[in-house]
Motif scaffolding. Sequence first.
Motif, short mmCIF file in Angstrom:
data_model
loop_
_atom_site.label_atom_id
_atom_site.label_comp_id
_atom_site.label_asym_id
_atom_site.label_seq_id
_atom_site.Cartn_x
_atom_site.Cartn_y
_atom_site.Cartn_z
N ASN A 196 0.82 -1.20 0.00
CA ASN A 196 0.00 0.00 0.00
C ASN A 196 0.86 1.26 0.00
O ASN A 196 0.50 2.26 -0.61
CB ASN A 196 -0.95 -0.01 1.19
CG ASN A 196 -2.04 -1.05 1.05
OD1 ASN A 196 -2.36 -1.46 -0.06
ND2 ASN A 196 -2.61 -1.46 2.16
N HIS A 197 2.00 1.21 0.67
CA HIS A 197 2.90 2.37 0.68
C HIS A 197 3.38 2.67 -0.74
O HIS A 197 3.43 3.83 -1.16
CB HIS A 197 4.09 2.13 1.61
CG HIS A 197 3.76 2.30 3.06
ND1 HIS A 197 2.91 1.46 3.73
CD2 HIS A 197 4.18 3.23 3.96
CE1 HIS A 197 2.82 1.86 4.99
NE2 HIS A 197 3.57 2.93 5.15
N ALA A 198 3.73 1.64 -1.50
CA ALA A 198 4.18 1.83 -2.88
C ALA A 198 3.04 2.35 -3.75
O ALA A 198 3.26 3.22 -4.61
CB ALA A 198 4.74 0.53 -3.44
N ARG A 199 1.83 1.84 -3.54
CA ARG A 199 0.68 2.31 -4.32
C ARG A 199 0.41 3.79 -4.07
O ARG A 199 0.15 4.54 -5.00
CB ARG A 199 -0.56 1.51 -3.95
CG ARG A 199 -0.63 0.17 -4.59
CD ARG A 199 -2.01 -0.46 -4.39
NE ARG A 199 -1.92 -1.83 -4.79
CZ ARG A 199 -1.65 -2.84 -3.97
NH1 ARG A 199 -1.50 -2.63 -2.70
NH2 ARG A 199 -1.55 -4.06 -4.44
N VAL A 200 0.45 4.21 -2.81
CA VAL A 200 0.21 5.61 -2.47
C VAL A 200 1.31 6.48 -3.08
O VAL A 200 1.03 7.53 -3.67
CB VAL A 200 0.11 5.80 -0.94
CG1 VAL A 200 0.16 7.26 -0.55
CG2 VAL A 200 -1.16 5.15 -0.40
N ARG A 240 -8.27 7.42 5.98
CA ARG A 240 -7.45 7.35 7.20
C ARG A 240 -6.17 6.54 6.96
O ARG A 240 -5.09 6.91 7.40
CB ARG A 240 -8.28 6.74 8.33
CG ARG A 240 -7.56 6.65 9.63
CD ARG A 240 -7.50 8.01 10.27
NE ARG A 240 -6.89 7.86 11.58
CZ ARG A 240 -6.17 8.79 12.15
NH1 ARG A 240 -5.99 9.93 11.55
NH2 ARG A 240 -5.65 8.59 13.31
N ALA A 241 -6.30 5.42 6.24
CA ALA A 241 -5.12 4.60 5.93
C ALA A 241 -4.15 5.37 5.06
O ALA A 241 -2.93 5.32 5.28
CB ALA A 241 -5.54 3.30 5.24
N VAL A 242 -4.66 6.13 4.09
CA VAL A 242 -3.79 6.93 3.23
C VAL A 242 -3.09 8.01 4.05
O VAL A 242 -1.88 8.24 3.87
CB VAL A 242 -4.59 7.55 2.06
CG1 VAL A 242 -3.75 8.56 1.29
CG2 VAL A 242 -5.11 6.47 1.13
N GLN A 243 -3.80 8.65 4.95
CA GLN A 243 -3.18 9.66 5.82
C GLN A 243 -2.04 9.05 6.63
O GLN A 243 -0.97 9.65 6.77
CB GLN A 243 -4.21 10.27 6.76
CG GLN A 243 -5.19 11.18 6.08
CD GLN A 243 -6.32 11.62 7.00
OE1 GLN A 243 -6.66 10.94 7.96
NE2 GLN A 243 -6.90 12.77 6.69
N ARG A 244 -2.26 7.85 7.15
CA ARG A 244 -1.23 7.17 7.95
C ARG A 244 -0.01 6.82 7.08
O ARG A 244 1.13 7.01 7.49
CB ARG A 244 -1.80 5.90 8.59
CG ARG A 244 -0.86 5.26 9.61
CD ARG A 244 -1.42 3.97 10.19
NE ARG A 244 -1.36 2.92 9.17
CZ ARG A 244 -2.39 2.38 8.55
NH1 ARG A 244 -3.62 2.75 8.83
NH2 ARG A 244 -2.24 1.45 7.64
N ILE A 245 -0.25 6.35 5.87
CA ILE A 245 0.84 6.00 4.96
C ILE A 245 1.63 7.24 4.57
O ILE A 245 2.87 7.23 4.58
CB ILE A 245 0.29 5.26 3.72
CG1 ILE A 245 -0.19 3.86 4.13
CG2 ILE A 245 1.33 5.19 2.61
CD1 ILE A 245 -1.00 3.15 3.07
#
Length: 109
Positions: A16-20, A44-49
């Motif tokens: 997910n980090h690479a996708r973002v 929220r997950a995107v904000q955390r990443i």
Amino acid sequence: MAGVPEPHTGWTFITNHARVLAAIADNPNVRIRDIAAHCRLTERAVQRIISDLEQDGYLSHTRDGRTNTYRIEADKVLRHPAEAGLSVAALLSLLVQDETERVAKPAAP
């Protein structure tokens, strides 16, 4: 705005980090809402990443009014020892499609 796609189940090759990071590389002014929809994650997950990436120096942002402009540190090397020496730019070259290729090639069904 289109609805958020159904979440994916099972394993995948890309984190997910690479996708973002790839979504940001594709559009440095992209909204968190749009990253979330594209990556099939919650906002929220995107904000955390994004916070993780900023904390470790892979990403920074500037704010202009309500818009964030992100800056990727392309020369920074990846964290895992198996990818020692591989830069963020090298990873993104595999994940982000060049705009000229995107326009020239129709999307696969």
